[in-house]
Design a protein around this motif. Structure first.
Motif, mmCIF file in Angstrom:
data_model
loop_
_atom_site.group_PDB
_atom_site.id
_atom_site.type_symbol
_atom_site.label_atom_id
_atom_site.label_comp_id
_atom_site.label_asym_id
_atom_site.label_seq_id
_atom_site.Cartn_x
_atom_site.Cartn_y
_atom_site.Cartn_z
ATOM 1 N N HIS A 82 0.778 -1.140 0.081
ATOM 2 C CA HIS A 82 -0.031 -0.015 -0.023
ATOM 3 C C HIS A 82 0.884 1.361 0.057
ATOM 4 O O HIS A 82 2.070 1.372 0.600
ATOM 5 C CB HIS A 82 -1.067 -0.039 1.269
ATOM 6 C CG HIS A 82 -1.722 1.305 1.637
ATOM 7 N ND1 HIS A 82 -2.283 2.095 0.685
ATOM 8 C CD2 HIS A 82 -1.501 2.176 2.662
ATOM 9 C CE1 HIS A 82 -2.809 2.943 1.067
ATOM 10 N NE2 HIS A 82 -2.502 3.139 2.246
ATOM 11 N N HIS A 88 1.049 4.662 1.267
ATOM 12 C CA HIS A 88 0.323 5.300 2.258
ATOM 13 C C HIS A 88 0.436 6.807 2.152
ATOM 14 O O HIS A 88 1.566 7.158 1.951
ATOM 15 C CB HIS A 88 0.912 5.106 3.689
ATOM 16 C CG HIS A 88 0.397 5.707 4.976
ATOM 17 N ND1 HIS A 88 -0.333 5.157 5.787
ATOM 18 C CD2 HIS A 88 0.132 7.097 4.991
ATOM 19 C CE1 HIS A 88 -0.825 6.081 6.832
ATOM 20 N NE2 HIS A 88 -0.335 7.189 6.188
ATOM 21 N N GLY A 89 -0.708 7.424 1.853
ATOM 22 C CA GLY A 89 -0.538 9.083 1.753
ATOM 23 C C GLY A 89 -0.808 9.527 0.191
ATOM 24 O O GLY A 89 -0.893 10.337 -0.020
ATOM 25 N N HIS A 142 -6.566 7.151 10.154
ATOM 26 C CA HIS A 142 -6.250 7.272 8.712
ATOM 27 C C HIS A 142 -7.191 7.150 7.583
ATOM 28 O O HIS A 142 -7.994 6.341 7.507
ATOM 29 C CB HIS A 142 -5.047 6.250 8.491
ATOM 30 C CG HIS A 142 -4.452 6.166 7.087
ATOM 31 N ND1 HIS A 142 -4.023 7.240 6.329
ATOM 32 C CD2 HIS A 142 -4.332 5.066 6.275
ATOM 33 C CE1 HIS A 142 -3.661 6.656 5.287
ATOM 34 N NE2 HIS A 142 -3.706 5.704 4.992
ATOM 35 N N HIS A 180 -7.484 6.712 3.421
ATOM 36 C CA HIS A 180 -6.943 6.425 1.880
ATOM 37 C C HIS A 180 -6.986 7.505 1.038
ATOM 38 O O HIS A 180 -8.077 8.166 1.259
ATOM 39 C CB HIS A 180 -6.918 5.008 1.335
ATOM 40 C CG HIS A 180 -6.549 3.984 2.295
ATOM 41 N ND1 HIS A 180 -6.029 2.881 1.644
ATOM 42 C CD2 HIS A 180 -5.935 3.953 3.623
ATOM 43 C CE1 HIS A 180 -5.369 2.069 2.557
ATOM 44 N NE2 HIS A 180 -5.569 2.565 3.710
#
Ligand code: C2O
Ligand code: CU
Ligand code: CU
Length: 490
Positions: free
Chosen positions: A122, A124-125, A416, A418
């Motif tokens: 993944h 992230h961010g 968080h 996505h």
């Protein structure tokens, strides 16, 4: 009255009183010491040179696409001298190389799984199509390769990659699967800040770990998460780094499964925070502390021109309840030495950090099309545990949304999302601090706290493939504290 006076003046009473006061004082000192002072990794001698993850090799194909090859593999690491630990890594033994790309680049990431179990990767961010996001919906079976291809459309910042394997994210990250993904753009290249990777621009991936007697990694869940009593920075135990005695930039990633850090220096020197998760702040913020929760990134610039050795530390400022959790799970109160910095004569003058770093296009509360509540309970969000077959939220392409994140538990949870970067509108009705007023993809929600964030979903509609939002304490995520959303074009 007379009788009372007699008692209080009696020798026995005085003795008891003095003894009691003494004991109470001792107990108070002991409690204070356990909660706030005790350095559990004291005795660090800063023996080992800080590892710097190398930059990942890139090749540009005939279409001008930057191609990166990631092998997810088993490894062995000597964290503690003379002892070998079984680990996982990307193109190496532990952690992975730093991927680097520019806004506007098209990238191909070939992820090969050399493990004996499923994994995923993944970003992230990062703002990427759902099919490229590397969630549990893009599982890579053992022996298989998965390719993600997308264009970098967001501004410069420090992102990262890690597996998002269904129910196994925590244990895979714990053993070493993570790396940085640095994005550059015209602004980051134009402004005069330290940006020579490994020289005056230093990545710091901070992770707490438990070790067995034989030096192997001990993955254990206590108090619903894994806490370690030993810190690794970029996979280095007991690290020091020699840097030029001038302004240095650190890109800090909290790559821990559950631990939150309050970072500063042993001499309480001031430094500048220049970036949050998703990019530069509008202006640098002078501070002596940054708080960083799992998944979050923070960039700081520190002046070492006085030439003095200084220790980067984490302070026990988590509050009684978290400190107690940390202490009961890993017999530490969160007070750690992280890294000793040893300044060397500088080869050039310090950068003069500009007062203006970014121009963040603020999203106003009134511009929101939709509001949603995200209530975090015990291992659930809005009362539901993660179900890969269920879409929890449908978001219209182009909409601006406010998410009201509500922590209904007594523990801290980093939330968080996505696909997007968001801005914090308020924390418990108050404006976010200057340190949090930039683009974020993860926000720490304190016990009982209410946080409103705002974001725009203007890319990558796909009615079939969901993105995730979740608690970034990896054991909470694996245990169901996660939901799914799709972006639909109607
Ligand atoms: Cu850092 Cu859903 O992940
Ligand atoms: Cu993510
Ligand atoms: Cu949580």
């Amino acid at each position: 009255m007379l009788y009372i006076r007699k008692i209080t003046q009696s020798r026995a009473f005085k003795f008891a009183f003095v003894t009691f006061s003494l004991l109470a004082t001792l107990l108070a000192i002991l409690l204070y010491w356990i909660l706030f002072v005790r350095v559990t990794n004291a005795g660090l001698t800063f023996e080992n040179e800080l590892r710097i993850p190398p930059e990942m090799k890139v090749r540009v194909n005939e279409d001008g696409v930057k191609v990166f090859d990631l092998s997810v593999e088993h490894g062995k690491m000597e964290f503690l001298s003379g002892q070998i630990a079984e680990t996982l890594g990307v193109n190496g033994n532990y952690l992975g190389p730093t991927i680097r790309a520019n806004r506007g680049d098209r990238v191909i990431l070939n992820v090969s799984n050399y493990l004996k179990e499923d994994t995923t990767m993944h970003w992230h961010g990062m703002n990427v199509p759902a099919v490229m996001d590397g969630t549990p919906h893009q599982t890579i079976s053992p022996g298989k390769m998965w390719t993600a291809e997308y264009e970098i459309t967001q501004e410069s910042g420090t992102m990262w990659y890690h597996p998002h394997t269904h129910g196994k994210t925590a244990v895979q990250v714990y053993h070493g699967l993570a790396g940085l993904f640095i994005l550059d753009d015209e602004n980051s290249k134009r402004i005069d800040i330290p940006d020579t990777y490994g020289d005056d621009d230093i990545p710091l991936i901070i992770q707490d770990r438990l070790f067995n007697e034989d030096g192997s990694l001990n993955y254990e869940i206590r108090r619903n998460a894994s806490y370690g009593d030993t810190i690794l920075v970029n996979g280095t135990y007991d690290p020091h780094v020699s840097l030029e005695a001038r302004k240095i930039r650190f890109r800090i990633l909290n790559g821990s499964n559950a631990r939150i850090y309050w970072i500063g220096f042993d001499d309480e020197r001031e430094f500048q925070q220049i970036a949050t998760d998703g990019g530069f702040l509008d202006s640098p913020v002078d501070t002596t502390r940054v708080r960083i929760a799992p998944g979050e990134r923070v960039e700081i610039v520190v002046d070492f021109s006085d030439g003095k050795d200084v220790i980067l530390k984490s302070f026990p400022e988590a509050g009684l309840l978290e400190t107690y959790s940390s202490w009961s799970a890993a017999t530490t109160n969160g007070h750690f030495d992280l890294l000793e910095i040893r300044p060397q004569p500088a080869s050039r003058n310090s950068h003069v950090i500009p007062k203006r770093l970014n121009r963040i296009a603020r999203l106003e509360r009134g511009s929101a099309d939709v509001e949603r509540t995200m209530a975090m309970g015990g291992m659930v969000i809005n009362g539901k545990s993660m179900n890969m077959g269920r879409i929890d939220e449908r978001i219209r392409l182009g909409d601006t949304e406010i998410w009201k994140i509500r922590n209904q538990t007594g523990r801290m949870h980093p939330f968080h999302v996505h696909l997007v970067q968001f801005l914090i509108l308020d924390r418990n009705g108050r404006k976010p601090s200057a340190q949090e007023s930039g683009w974020k993809d993860t926000v720490l929600v304190m016990p009982e706290e209410r946080i409103d964030v705002i974001m725009k979903f203007d890319q990558h509609a796909d009615p079939d493939v969901p993105y995730m939002y979740h608690c970034h304490i990896l054991e909470h995520e694996d245990n169901g504290m996660m939901g799914q959303f799709v972006v639909v074009d109607e």
